[in-house]
Write a protein that holds these residues in place. Structure first.
Motif, PDB file in Angstrom:
ATOM      1  N   ILE A 430       0.840  -1.203   0.000  1.00 60.06           N
ATOM      2  CA  ILE A 430       0.000   0.000   0.000  1.00 60.06           C
ATOM      3  C   ILE A 430       0.874   1.253   0.000  1.00 60.06           C
ATOM      4  N   ARG A 431       1.881   1.240   0.847  1.00 59.69           N
ATOM      5  CA  ARG A 431       2.773   2.400   0.950  1.00 59.69           C
ATOM      6  C   ARG A 431       3.483   2.658  -0.383  1.00 59.69           C
ATOM      7  N   ALA A 432       3.917   1.596  -1.050  1.00 61.39           N
ATOM      8  CA  ALA A 432       4.582   1.745  -2.342  1.00 61.39           C
ATOM      9  C   ALA A 432       3.629   2.354  -3.371  1.00 61.39           C
ATOM     10  N   CYS A 433       2.376   1.920  -3.333  1.00 62.59           N
ATOM     11  CA  CYS A 433       1.384   2.480  -4.267  1.00 62.59           C
ATOM     12  C   CYS A 433       1.162   3.965  -3.999  1.00 62.59           C
ATOM     13  N   LEU A 434       1.088   4.331  -2.737  1.00 65.80           N
ATOM     14  CA  LEU A 434       0.879   5.738  -2.390  1.00 65.80           C
ATOM     15  C   LEU A 434       2.087   6.592  -2.789  1.00 65.80           C
ATOM     16  N   LYS A 435       3.282   6.061  -2.578  1.00 71.38           N
ATOM     17  CA  LYS A 435       4.491   6.810  -2.893  1.00 71.38           C
ATOM     18  C   LYS A 435       4.667   6.998  -4.400  1.00 71.38           C
ATOM     19  N   LYS A 436       4.223   6.028  -5.171  1.00 69.76           N
ATOM     20  CA  LYS A 436       4.390   6.085  -6.615  1.00 69.76           C
ATOM     21  C   LYS A 436       3.245   6.822  -7.313  1.00 69.76           C
ATOM     22  N   GLY A 452       7.713  15.608 -10.262  1.00 63.01           N
ATOM     23  CA  GLY A 452       9.119  15.222 -10.298  1.00 63.01           C
ATOM     24  C   GLY A 452       9.690  14.798  -8.964  1.00 63.01           C
ATOM     25  N   ARG A 453       8.834  14.496  -7.997  1.00 64.91           N
ATOM     26  CA  ARG A 453       9.326  14.053  -6.692  1.00 64.91           C
ATOM     27  C   ARG A 453      10.221  12.821  -6.841  1.00 64.91           C
ATOM     28  N   LYS A 454      11.151  12.677  -5.913  1.00 63.99           N
ATOM     29  CA  LYS A 454      12.062  11.525  -5.922  1.00 63.99           C
ATOM     30  C   LYS A 454      11.274  10.223  -5.839  1.00 63.99           C
ATOM     31  N   ASP A 455      10.204  10.230  -5.031  1.00 61.81           N
ATOM     32  CA  ASP A 455       9.400   9.019  -4.872  1.00 61.81           C
ATOM     33  C   ASP A 455       8.864   8.523  -6.207  1.00 61.81           C
ATOM     34  N   LEU A 456       8.541   9.439  -7.090  1.00 58.27           N
ATOM     35  CA  LEU A 456       7.978   9.055  -8.381  1.00 58.27           C
ATOM     36  C   LEU A 456       9.037   8.506  -9.324  1.00 58.27           C
ATOM     37  N   LEU A 457      10.300   8.820  -9.051  1.00 58.12           N
ATOM     38  CA  LEU A 457      11.397   8.362  -9.902  1.00 58.12           C
ATOM     39  C   LEU A 457      11.912   6.983  -9.499  1.00 58.12           C
ATOM     40  N   GLU A 461       9.703  -1.645  -7.270  1.00 61.19           N
ATOM     41  CA  GLU A 461      10.404  -2.632  -6.434  1.00 61.19           C
ATOM     42  C   GLU A 461      11.143  -1.942  -5.284  1.00 61.19           C
ATOM     43  N   SER A 462      11.856  -0.839  -5.621  1.00 59.12           N
ATOM     44  CA  SER A 462      12.608  -0.115  -4.593  1.00 59.12           C
ATOM     45  C   SER A 462      11.669   0.477  -3.545  1.00 59.12           C
ATOM     46  N   GLN A 463      10.543   1.025  -3.993  1.00 59.70           N
ATOM     47  CA  GLN A 463       9.579   1.582  -3.047  1.00 59.70           C
ATOM     48  C   GLN A 463       9.052   0.507  -2.107  1.00 59.70           C
ATOM     49  N   PHE A 464       8.761  -0.672  -2.630  1.00 62.12           N
ATOM     50  CA  PHE A 464       8.239  -1.757  -1.801  1.00 62.12           C
ATOM     51  C   PHE A 464       9.264  -2.198  -0.766  1.00 62.12           C
ATOM     52  N   LEU A 465      10.512  -2.431  -1.196  1.00 66.45           N
ATOM     53  CA  LEU A 465      11.550  -2.897  -0.260  1.00 66.45           C
ATOM     54  C   LEU A 465      11.862  -1.826   0.788  1.00 66.45           C
ATOM     55  N   GLU A 466      11.866  -0.568   0.354  1.00 65.65           N
ATOM     56  CA  GLU A 466      12.100   0.521   1.306  1.00 65.65           C
ATOM     57  C   GLU A 466      10.978   0.585   2.332  1.00 65.65           C
ATOM     58  N   ALA A 467       9.743   0.336   1.883  1.00 64.09           N
ATOM     59  CA  ALA A 467       8.601   0.353   2.795  1.00 64.09           C
ATOM     60  C   ALA A 467       8.685  -0.773   3.814  1.00 64.09           C
ATOM     61  N   VAL A 468       9.090  -1.954   3.369  1.00 63.35           N
ATOM     62  CA  VAL A 468       9.257  -3.086   4.297  1.00 63.35           C
ATOM     63  C   VAL A 468      10.291  -2.734   5.362  1.00 63.35           C
ATOM     64  N   ASN A 469      11.399  -2.146   4.928  1.00 65.26           N
ATOM     65  CA  ASN A 469      12.453  -1.777   5.867  1.00 65.26           C
ATOM     66  C   ASN A 469      11.969  -0.735   6.881  1.00 65.26           C
ATOM     67  N   SER A 470      11.226   0.263   6.416  1.00 62.06           N
ATOM     68  CA  SER A 470      10.705   1.305   7.312  1.00 62.06           C
ATOM     69  C   SER A 470       9.734   0.720   8.338  1.00 62.06           C
ATOM     70  N   ILE A 471       8.893  -0.182   7.886  1.00 63.91           N
ATOM     71  CA  ILE A 471       7.922  -0.792   8.804  1.00 63.91           C
ATOM     72  C   ILE A 471       8.638  -1.681   9.812  1.00 63.91           C
ATOM     73  N   ASN A 472       9.620  -2.457   9.355  1.00 61.46           N
ATOM     74  CA  ASN A 472      10.405  -3.297  10.279  1.00 61.46           C
ATOM     75  C   ASN A 472      11.043  -2.447  11.375  1.00 61.46           C
ATOM     76  N   ASN A 473      11.595  -1.302  10.985  1.00 60.37           N
ATOM     77  CA  ASN A 473      12.262  -0.434  11.956  1.00 60.37           C
ATOM     78  C   ASN A 473      11.283   0.156  12.972  1.00 60.37           C
ATOM     79  N   ALA A 474      10.006   0.185  12.627  1.00 59.54           N
ATOM     80  CA  ALA A 474       9.005   0.752  13.531  1.00 59.54           C
ATOM     81  C   ALA A 474       8.458  -0.269  14.527  1.00 59.54           C
TER      82      ALA A 474
END
Length: 632
Positions: A430-436, A452-457, A461-474
């Motif tokens: 869900i987070r990856a979809c929102l970011k993209k 032109g936000r960085k998130d859109l670039l 795959e990167s958005q999904f893995l980054e989201a997993v990492n952020s959630i794990n850290n929380a």
């Protein structure tokens, strides 16, 4: 006051008199507006006292400027048996009626005079109490076959209640000046507008109550409001009433007129005005730094997220002693997570599955994470997908390859058995979809808001893995048992421990819509796997029908707030609310004051991050005050 101010009704109390303009019809409307606890009850235009007898308050001041009426209530309180004895001497015949009417009540003993008042009221025409310019009762005989002159049960129960009340004869202003104090409930039932020869006061006293008197009454009401009293006022549905009390809650009620100068005009409209105590600003925004853990919650672009208000919310909440925090409309989940980071047991709730997925992963979950290896595996096709996103949403929000990847991740998530890993993976998708997604919402198709936000670039795959990492850290354990719930806040049953309830509902505003499902239908569909929803195929965005919510109308929002405040009346109640929303500030205070002894309002300057008002950013009333209402 924590102790209820209304006595349990061991004995039913009823008005002693038939009273033109009595409030029996309005009791179903008025009674729910009375706070569950208050200092004392004051009614200075007492008349028949229908509300008083129904309410049965423990501590009351009742008053009227009619000395004969006050004599009746004092005599019943003093020696009801003697009043009943004198009442038994009267008969329902015309001769007895006119003989009694001719008597000067001031020349009788108090109890004889009280009996005469009851007899005349029960046997005269329509129960009308009217006096001439000399103050003499002048209503004709009613010719009723069998009026109930002696209602012994009512007299005895009324006596029991009246003995515990202070009964005053005097002008309403003098009574209120002497007795009114902060925390009192005051019921005002003045002579109705428009002022005419048939107005209520001329029926009951030789004095008059003109339009200028209503202006004086309004000034007194404002004084009581500033003093900290909870006021309920009734009147006719007259323009002056709306002009004076328009900023408060004014409810129009159709009523019957049992006495009217016009036989065809036996219906009318009354208004019930609720004037809460003026908001007090006793609570201060005491600086309270958030722990580092609270800042680990992954940021979202979720509309209405209270990320920028966390310090203010905690600054208020920290002034109360509580063990459990309820986050009834969790949204992004960040407030519930903040309470968890402060060591509170958290019960997080939202009617949207997306929101409860976030809090399942990071509020309820205390230890489980999704490893990098497991996350990468979710990106790889292991079995045939249902191609649902690929076929249903082709060309709408994401590229064809991104849609295929979303279907792949969805299919793989279904194979996860651990509920917390399942929630982490779904929340990350869900987070990856929102970011993209430009602006992070799904109310339009294409990429016309691409800034032109960085998130859109970044790749999906990167958005999904980054989201997993952020959630794990929380993920962390606060030593409490926390709960994520997906359901209607109205059905959540409060626990008995000391608690604080945080309420941040969808705001009803004339400047915007509050349909979160419409904005986030695509990611809500991911959270629900589109089960139990009806996609509206005719729409360009392929949205599905929004969930029914009472907050979609002004009336529904007011009723929903009242129901929630009642349900959680034993908890500290903290409400986030926007200044451009309805109900208004005064109406919200009135609703909360029905259930809590103290209501404070703390205004916070706030700017929404991006438009939710239906107009372009920069011209959409983004600058508002966010109110924090506190009931305790």
């Amino acid at each position: 006051m924590s102790e209820p101010a209304i006595k349990s009704k061991l004995v039913e109390c009823k008005p002693l008199l038939k009273w033109a303009g009595g409030k029996t019809q309005l009791l179903p409307t008025i009674l729910p507006k009375i706070p569950s606890s208050f200092n004392k009850y004051i009614e200075p235009f007492f008349g028949g006292g229908a509300l008083y007898f129904s309410l049965n308050p423990k501590n009351a001041i009742i008053a009227d400027s009619n000395p004969e009426l006050i004599n009746l209530y004092r005599s019943v309180a003093d020696n009801v048996d003697l009043v009943i004895k004198h009442l038994s001497h009267f008969n329902n015949i015309e001769e007895d009626f006119y003989a009694a009417r001719a008597l000067d009540w001031t020349k009788l003993s108090p109890h004889q005079a009280a009996a005469r008042t009851i007899f005349l009221n029960r046997t005269c025409f329509n129960g009308l109490y009217r006096v001439n310019k000399k103050g003499q009762f002048n209503v004709p005989f009613g010719k009723y076959k069998n009026p109930k002159i002696i209602d012994k049960k009512s007299l005895l129960s009324a006596s029991q209640l009246l003995r515990k009340s202070e009964i005053v004869c005097g002008d309403y202003k003098d009574v209120l000046k002497k007795f009114a104090a902060p925390g009192d409930v005051i019921f005002l039932d003045p002579p109705y507008l428009p002022v005419s020869e048939y107005s209520d006061f001329k029926r009951y006293t030789k004095e008059q109550f003109y339009e200028e008197d209503h202006h004086e009454l309004f000034s007194e009401v404002m004084r009581l409001h500033d003093l900290g009293c909870h006021i309920i006022l009734t009147n006719s549905n007259h323009p002056l009433v709306h002009e004076q009390y328009g900023k408060f809650q004014v409810e129009v009620i159709p009523t019957k007129r049992y006495i009217s100068c016009n036989g065809t005009g036996r219906t009318g409209e009354d208004v019930v005005v609720t004037i809460p105590p003026k908001p007090r600003f006793n609570l201060k925004l005491v600086p309270a730094a958030l722990p580092a853990q609270a800042l680990k919650y992954p940021s979202t672009r979720y509309m209405g997220s209270k990320n920028k208000l966390l310090e203010e919310i905690w600054a208020i909440a920290s002034q109360f002693d509580f063990d459990t925090a309820y986050d009834l409309f969790s949204g992004s989940g960040i407030v519930g997570y903040m309470f968890k980071s402060q060591g509170k047991a958290v019960i997080s709730n939202d009617y949207m599955t997306m929101s409860s997925t976030f809090t399942k992963a990071m509020v309820e979950n205390s230890a489980v994470t999704l490893s990098e290896k497991e996350a990468i595996a979710l990106l790889q096709p292991h079995s045939e997908t249902d191609h649902f996103v690929e076929s249903t949403f082709a060309g709408l929000y994401f590229s064809d390859d991104e849609n295929k990847l979303i279907d792949t991740i969805r299919t793989n998530i279904k194979q996860i058995n651990n509920k917390y890993k399942h929630a982490i993976a779904t929340a990350a998708l869900i987070r990856a979809c929102l970011k993209k997604r430009p602006r992070g919402i799904f109310t339009y198709v294409g990429h016309k808001y691409n800034d032109g936000r960085k998130d859109l670039l970044l790749s999906f795959e990167s958005q999904f893995l980054e989201a997993v990492n952020s959630i794990n850290n929380a993920v962390f354990d606060n030593g409490k048992k926390n709960k994520s719930r997906n359901g209607d806040a109205m059905t959540l049953i409060p626990r008995k421990e000391k608690s604080l309830v945080y309420i941040d509902p969808p705001y009803y505003s004339p400047f915007s819509d509050n349909e979160y499902v419409r904005r986030y239908h695509f990611v809500e569909g991911i959270a629900r796997d589109w089960k139990g929803v009806e996609i509206q195929e005719h729409t360009l965005t392929k949205k599905f029908k929004s969930y029914p919510t009472p907050f979609s109308s002004r009336k529904g929002a007011a009723e929903a707030f009242n129901a929630l405040f009642k349900r959680f009346r034993n908890s500290v109640i903290l409400v986030s609310y926007s200044s451009n929303s309805l109900p208004t500030l005064d109406e919200m205070v009135a609703l909360l004051a029905k259930h809590k002894s103290h209501v404070d309002v703390i205004p916070v300057n706030y700017k929404y991050s991006f438009g939710n008002q239906g107009n372009k950013v920069g011209n959409n009333k983004n600058d508002v005050q966010e109110y924090l209402f506190v009931g305790y």
